[in-house]
Design a protein around this motif. Structure first.
Motif, short mmCIF file in Angstrom:
data_model
loop_
_atom_site.label_atom_id
_atom_site.label_comp_id
_atom_site.label_asym_id
_atom_site.label_seq_id
_atom_site.Cartn_x
_atom_site.Cartn_y
_atom_site.Cartn_z
N HIS A 25 -9.35 -3.56 -1.91
CA HIS A 25 -8.15 -2.77 -1.06
C HIS A 25 -8.58 -1.53 -1.13
CE1 HIS A 25 -3.90 -2.25 -0.01
NE2 HIS A 25 -4.35 -0.76 -0.36
N HIS B 289 -9.93 1.01 2.06
CA HIS B 289 -9.49 2.55 2.60
C HIS B 289 -10.74 3.55 2.87
CE1 HIS B 289 -5.08 2.52 2.08
NE2 HIS B 289 -5.30 2.12 0.92
N CYS C 5 0.98 -1.25 -0.02
CA CYS C 5 -0.25 0.05 -0.08
C CYS C 5 0.73 1.35 -0.16
CB CYS C 5 -0.89 0.19 1.21
SG CYS C 5 -1.88 1.54 1.29
NI NI Z 1 -3.85 1.15 -0.09
#
Ligand code: NI
Length: 168
Positions: A139, A143, A97
């Motif tokens: 993913h 967030h 990330c």
């Molecule tokens: Ni990320």
């Protein structure tokens, strides 16, 4: 367009639940353009607005066919994205990330999903995704809930120099 700074842990904006977008105005258009430029320069394959310190439900994803380098990567900008129809099948894969530097981890994700949301002008849209594209969307949508891959990973480690993974 302008580059925005990518915030990293432990910035609290990364842990906040992002606000639903209701105005498809000039500020939103600028945010999306800036996120695309920032993603390309990083470089990465996905970016969520909280990663540029904006707590709004906006993601951008740009990912090509891993099997075929001649296919142009496809760009998606999705506002207020939600996952519908997640497959029962889960697939394990390695993720990094841009907001969690120098760590990767293996995360179980749905093998395929449908992402429902709006385009940058507020028009409803749906995207079918499987494989890496499905992983990247999961993913990025995490967030927006303040969830990081390190919360979900079975193991987290420092990547080797030759290790390949998706930076999202
Ligand atoms: Ni990320």
């Amino acid at each position: 367009m302008a580059l925005r700074e990518i915030v990293t842990i432990p910035d609290p904006v990364l842990r906040r639940k992002a606000r639903k977008v209701t105005e498809f105005d000039g500020d939103l258009q600028k945010l999306i353009d800036d996120m695309v430029e920032t993603l390309r320069v990083a470089p990465g394959v996905g970016l969520a607005a909280p990663q540029v310190a904006v707590s709004s439900r906006v993601i951008v994803v740009e990912f090509g066919d891993e099997e075929d380098e001649t296919v142009e990567p496809k760009l998606y900008a999705v506002v207020n994205p939600e996952i519908i129809k997640p497959s029962e099948e889960m697939v394990n894969g390695v993720e990094g990330c841009l907001s969690v530097p120098n760590l990767v981890g293996d995360v179980d994700r749905h093998g395929s999903i449908v992402v429902k949301g709006q385009n940058r002008h507020g028009k409803p849209m749906k995207i079918k995704a499987s494989g890496w594209l499905a992983r990247i969307f999961q993913h990025e949508i995490d967030h927006l809930e303040g969830v990081l891959f390190t919360d979900l990973a079975n193991q987290v480690w420092r990547p080797q120099e030759d290790e390949t993974f998706a930076d999202v």
